[in-house]
Design an enzyme around this catalytic site. Structure first.
Site, mmCIF file in Angstrom:
data_model
loop_
_atom_site.group_PDB
_atom_site.id
_atom_site.type_symbol
_atom_site.label_atom_id
_atom_site.label_comp_id
_atom_site.label_asym_id
_atom_site.label_seq_id
_atom_site.Cartn_x
_atom_site.Cartn_y
_atom_site.Cartn_z
ATOM 1 N N THR A 142 78.004 50.750 55.351
ATOM 2 C CA THR A 142 79.346 50.536 54.811
ATOM 3 C C THR A 142 80.236 51.706 55.187
ATOM 4 O O THR A 142 79.859 52.866 55.005
ATOM 5 C CB THR A 142 79.362 50.359 53.277
ATOM 6 N N ASP A 144 82.759 52.480 53.642
ATOM 7 C CA ASP A 144 83.293 53.036 52.394
ATOM 8 C C ASP A 144 82.446 54.171 51.821
ATOM 9 O O ASP A 144 82.893 54.866 50.902
ATOM 10 C CB ASP A 144 83.422 51.933 51.340
ATOM 11 N N GLY A 191 89.257 51.737 51.639
ATOM 12 C CA GLY A 191 88.702 52.341 50.434
ATOM 13 C C GLY A 191 89.285 51.683 49.209
ATOM 14 O O GLY A 191 90.394 52.025 48.783
ATOM 15 N N ARG A 192 88.575 50.704 48.665
ATOM 16 C CA ARG A 192 89.089 49.928 47.545
ATOM 17 C C ARG A 192 89.000 50.711 46.234
ATOM 18 O O ARG A 192 89.963 50.818 45.492
ATOM 19 C CB ARG A 192 88.294 48.628 47.423
ATOM 20 N N LEU A 301 90.898 49.164 63.384
ATOM 21 C CA LEU A 301 90.729 50.213 64.395
ATOM 22 C C LEU A 301 89.770 51.296 63.924
ATOM 23 O O LEU A 301 88.968 51.814 64.708
ATOM 24 C CB LEU A 301 92.087 50.830 64.735
ATOM 25 N N ARG A 303 87.188 51.146 61.907
ATOM 26 C CA ARG A 303 85.770 50.798 61.839
ATOM 27 C C ARG A 303 85.218 50.291 63.169
ATOM 28 O O ARG A 303 84.009 50.090 63.306
ATOM 29 C CB ARG A 303 85.544 49.763 60.744
#
EC number: 2.7.1.90
Length: 422
Positions: A142, A144, A191-192, A301, A303
């Site tokens: 992930t 994140d 980034g949630r 872009l 990731r």
């Protein structure tokens, strides 16, 4: 255990190095012909298992499988599809076991993040009860960086390197024109709920927030947005440096807990669809302070940028894919290989193991002591944690001036069962 085939699938958003894990899984499985027969990849993740749309990776050459290590995206297709609870939809699990039985699958490798580890955990618990035991191992992935019990997640180090590089370069651009043109640059990153990618932008400022180097301000989802304090800091930076660069997480929230960029929709996992935090921040500055701005959305872009991947990240992605297979052939079930940090400088790490039940659906946020007291930057402790993760270059091969990435044949396994709707 007799020789059994393996199922491997990729889930959620791709990363620059998820295919390095795929490469490792397939290469390591091929090195254990006494335990693993063929590796079947699910086309588009777990959806491929449910619809019996399987890819026979044994038909790919060793050379092409090796090239996965430097190819971004998800080579077999990914998905955002979460298995419901068995109480809600028993038919899904019955179908999954039916497919595994039909193709003599005894190993289940799921390469993804929080929700994917939950899927692997559920499958590990239910397969034996449903008459076809599977050894299930999660392969962490992930951007994140929010999985628990691992020092970092494959995929994050390369995103961190990309966003830190991007905001450093954009900062130099803005600085060169600030006297007569743009004074504000805002970069929105993923980034949630966890601000790890935003924090990584802070590496570009060198010695820290007081260095005057961009980014000047970081906006984390862990810190409730204070409009007055933020605008005061922006103006302070403009007064001092003639410009201000800002990195903002897509998950930035107001004091009442609402996303500043929530669009109202939901994704396949039930999460709110986000987008526009960067534009919202830039427009706020224009409306309140009058400064000319530009903003950018790193979006896919960040990731997909395999051309600037972190060597540390690529090495860890491969190592954890390899470890997943080694754990499985050793009979370890319902586990996930992890990165365990041994030292910061020089950076040293080793592979560890976590139980899937302790990982599933648990989200690791930024520690409070990684965020500066004013909430607008990272601390030295955070910098020491992040710095090794972006170290090293691992360039893909180039051809005619562009990265040369592999495209697999992805030949389907003949279906043996009837149609299944998802």
């Amino acid at each position: 255990m007799a020789v059994k085939n393996a199922f491997y699938a990729q889930s959620g958003g791709p990363t620059a190095v998820i295919n390095a894990s795929a490469c490792a899984v397939i290469e390591t499985a091929r090195a254990h012909p006494d335990k693993i027969g063929k590796v079947f990849a699910g086309r588009n993740g777990i959806v491929g298992a449910l619809t019996e749309d399987l890819i026979d990776t044994s038909l790919e050459s060793p050379a092409d499988i090796a090239r996965l290590r430097t190819t971004p995206g998800a080579a077999f297709g990914s998905c955002r599809y979460k298995l419901k609870s068995i109480e809600e939809h028993r038919a899904q699990y019955e179908r999954l076991i039916e497919v595994c039985r039909a193709h003599d699958i005894g190993y289940f490798f799921y390469n993804g993040g929080n929700d994917s580890m939950d899927t692997a955990w559920k499958v590990s618990q239910l397969s034996e009860k449903m008459g076809h035991p599977l050894i299930c191992v999660g392969v962490p992935k992930t951007v994140d960086n929010d999985l628990p019990l691992t020092d970092c997640c494959p995929g994050f180090g390369s995103v961190a390197k990309y966003v830190a590089t991007s905001i450093r370069e954009a900062g130099l651009d803005v600085a060169s024109m600030a006297r007569t043109s743009t004074k504000i640059f805002v970069l929105e990153v993923m980034g949630r709920h966890a601000g790890w990618i935003t924090a990584a932008c802070g590496l570009a400022s060198g010695s820290g927030a007081d260095s005057g180097q961009p980014p000047h301000i970081l906006l984390f989802p862990e810190v409730p947005f204070d409009e007055a304090a933020f605008l005061a800091r922006v103006q302070q930076c403009v007064d001092r440096y003639d410009y201000c660069t800002i990195a903002v997480s897509e998950g930035l929230k107001t004091a009442d807990g609402k996303f500043v960029s929530e669009q109202g929709g939901k994704d396949a996992f039930g999460h709110s669809q986000l987008g526009g935090a960067g534009q919202w921040i830039a427009q706020l500055i224009k409306d309140k302070l009058g400064h000319k701005y530009h903003w950018a959305l790193a979006d896919y872009l960040q990731r997909a940028a395999r051309h600037i991947a972190s060597k540390t990240d690529a090495d860890q992605a491969y190592a954890l894919g390899k470890a997943a297979v080694e754990l499985a052939v050793a009979g370890r079930n319902a586990v996930m290989p992890t990165v365990q940090r041994l030292a910061d400088a020089p950076y040293r790490w080793e592979v560890g193991v976590a139980e899937l039940k302790d990982v599933a659906n648990v989200e690791r946020k930024m520690p409070a002591d990684f965020i500066s007291a004013d909430g607008f930057h990272i601390t030295d402790k955070c910098r020491a944690y992040l710095a090794p993760l972006i170290e090293g270059e691992d360039y893909p091969p180039y051809r005619h001036g562009l990265p040369d990435y592999v495209s697999l044949k992805n030949i389907a396994v003949p279906r043996q069962l009837g149609e299944f709707k998802v």
